[in-house]
Write an enzyme that holds these catalytic residues in place. Structure first.
Site, PDB file in Angstrom:
ATOM      1  N   SER A 102     -98.819 -27.235  62.105  1.00 21.97           N
ATOM      2  CA  SER A 102     -98.056 -27.908  63.154  1.00 21.97           C
ATOM      3  C   SER A 102     -98.125 -27.234  64.516  1.00 21.97           C
ATOM      4  O   SER A 102     -97.610 -27.787  65.494  1.00 21.97           O
ATOM      5  CB  SER A 102     -96.602 -28.055  62.729  1.00 21.97           C
ATOM      6  OG  SER A 102     -96.469 -29.126  61.827  1.00 21.97           O
ATOM      7  N   ASN A 203     -93.391 -35.675  61.329  1.00 18.60           N
ATOM      8  CA  ASN A 203     -94.809 -35.702  61.674  1.00 18.60           C
ATOM      9  C   ASN A 203     -95.278 -37.090  62.087  1.00 18.60           C
ATOM     10  O   ASN A 203     -96.277 -37.224  62.794  1.00 18.60           O
ATOM     11  CB  ASN A 203     -95.624 -35.210  60.475  1.00 18.60           C
ATOM     12  CG  ASN A 203     -95.388 -33.742  60.202  1.00 18.60           C
ATOM     13  OD1 ASN A 203     -95.921 -32.886  60.890  1.00 18.60           O
ATOM     14  ND2 ASN A 203     -94.572 -33.437  59.206  1.00 18.60           N
ATOM     15  N   GLY A 343     -96.521 -23.369  62.014  1.00 21.19           N
ATOM     16  CA  GLY A 343     -97.399 -24.328  61.355  1.00 21.19           C
ATOM     17  C   GLY A 343     -97.568 -24.012  59.881  1.00 21.19           C
ATOM     18  O   GLY A 343     -97.806 -22.868  59.514  1.00 21.19           O
TER      19      GLY A 343
END
Length: 397
Positions: A102, A203, A343
């Site tokens: 991410s 997301n 991430g």
């Protein structure tokens, strides 16, 4: 996975883990010989703590390998611990490339804000303007959701990863996933809240952001990230791989632990199209730190757009973190704040941070999911320890 997965330990806990005191920072700032000597001692102690955290990540926490790359105006340092490959025992290399999960969102948001600065996208326009008819069904409505809300996780859209489990992807890790297909999976479920009335990491918003970039520019989001960020900054170790399951150049194997007592599973070869503009990129600590520095200090965005990116809202986490547009702020235990992102993607966990005065740190481990909560805490502690002074100050005068 690319889901926002970090433990919610408070700033006090991380300050203790980092072992940095306000007095040590103050000593670093005194411009005379005694202060320089004291600062060097403090920095050496801080670096020793940083090595201790990396060792803990690769022993008690169970990650095969870990690295931290940190830099400031005096240069950069890379520290590593553990192995890149559990079969061969090859050590973790300092120039390793990782899947960054991410942290990709910061690149996607930067491209979107560049388009805002070019008057090609309006942050407060409805998604419907750019993707007519795409966001529909089960109470989801693109006529009520703005581009800003996609980037700030205030859209209320359901997160596709709530309905696409890592176990499903483990069955066929090389499968292609189309962004429109993934959005459709999410939109088969009702929104979490009405647009703008809450905050929840999703997301799905960044999959839609990538689709908007492609609609507005006529090029893929991959091409736009390369053209607008990777090439201008000469990021030679950073890639937007699309469907490619390979990691170019030196890299550790990526591992998952599918159950608490299960053996590690090698998932280095993985098609990141399931993450796409929400989490599909590859980079190194050196490259990502260079990107963060350029972003935070205004080399990639015009002042008005950088202010928009850094206009945050609380996330509800007790550690004080707040989310802007693809960029998160968080208090440092030694004072001030840092900007960055975390991430998680199959095989790899990464967290990064940068300060406005030119310090950056990126920490990477090659296990995700399957690590304990302590892994999350220690990765965060490593970033904060590095940013709080693991480098000696410049000589006075």
């Amino acid at each position: 996975m690319i889901k926002y997965r970090r433990a919610l330990g408070g700033a006090l806990t991380l300050a203790v883990a980092a072992g940095v005191t306000a007095g040590a920072l103050a000593a670093d700032r005194r411009p005379h010989a005694a202060a320089t000597a004291a600062g060097s001692t403090d920095a050496a102690a801080s670096q020793a703590r940083l090595r201790g955290i990396l060792h803990r990540l690769t022993t008690e926490d169970g990650a095969p390998g870990a690295l931290v790359e940190y830099r400031d105006r005096r240069g950069s340092t890379v520290l590593t611990s553990g192995v890149a490959d559990v079969k061969t025992g090859a050590p973790m290399r300092g120039d390793s490339r990782f899947r960054i999960g991410s942290m990709t969102k910061s690149y996607t948001a930067t491209v979107m804000l560049q388009l805002v600065g070019e008057h090609r996208v309006d942050l407060d326009a409805p998604v419907e303007r750019y993707l007519p008819g795409v966001v529909r069904g089960h109470g989801n409505d693109g006529r009520k959701i703005t581009v800003r809300q996609l980037l700030q996780h205030t859209s209320g859209l359901p997160d596709v990863l709530d309905y696409l489990s890592p176990q499903e992807m483990l069955k066929d890790p090389l499968a292609h996933h189309d962004a429109r297909e993934l959005v459709g999976i999410a939109l088969a479920h009702p929104p979490t809240f009405e647009p703008g009335e809450g905050w929840k990491y999703t997301n799905t918003g960044y999959l839609l952001a990538g689709m908007i970039i492609e609609k507005v520019t006529g090029r893929t989001y991959n091409d736009e990230i390369r053209r607008r960020i990777i090439r201008p900054l000469h990021l030679r170790e950073t890639f937007v791989p699309g469907d490619s399951p390979e990691i170019p150049g030196p890299h550790p194997r990526g591992y998952v632990r599918p159950g608490e007592d299960a053996p590690l599973m090698d998932l280095t070869a993985f098609n990141p199209s399931s993450a796409g503009p929400a989490g599909g990129m590859i980079s190194s600590g050196t490259d990502h730190n260079r990107f963060l520095d350029a972003l935070v200090r205004g080399r990639l965005l015009r002042p008005a757009q950088l202010r928009q990116m850094m206009r945050t809202r609380p996330t509800g986490n007790p550690d004080g973190r707040a989310y802007g547009l693809g960029l998160e702020s968080r208090p440092l235990p030694c004072g001030g704040v840092y900007w960055g992102h975390g991430g998680d993607i199959l095989g790899y966990q990464t967290v990064s941070g940068a300060t406005s005065d030119g310090r950056q740190a990126t920490v990477m481990v090659n296990l995700d999911p399957g690590g304990p909560d302590a892994q999350d805490d220690d990765v965060e502690a490593a970033v904060q320890t590095a940013l709080c002074g693991a480098r000696p100050p410049a000589p006075a005068g």
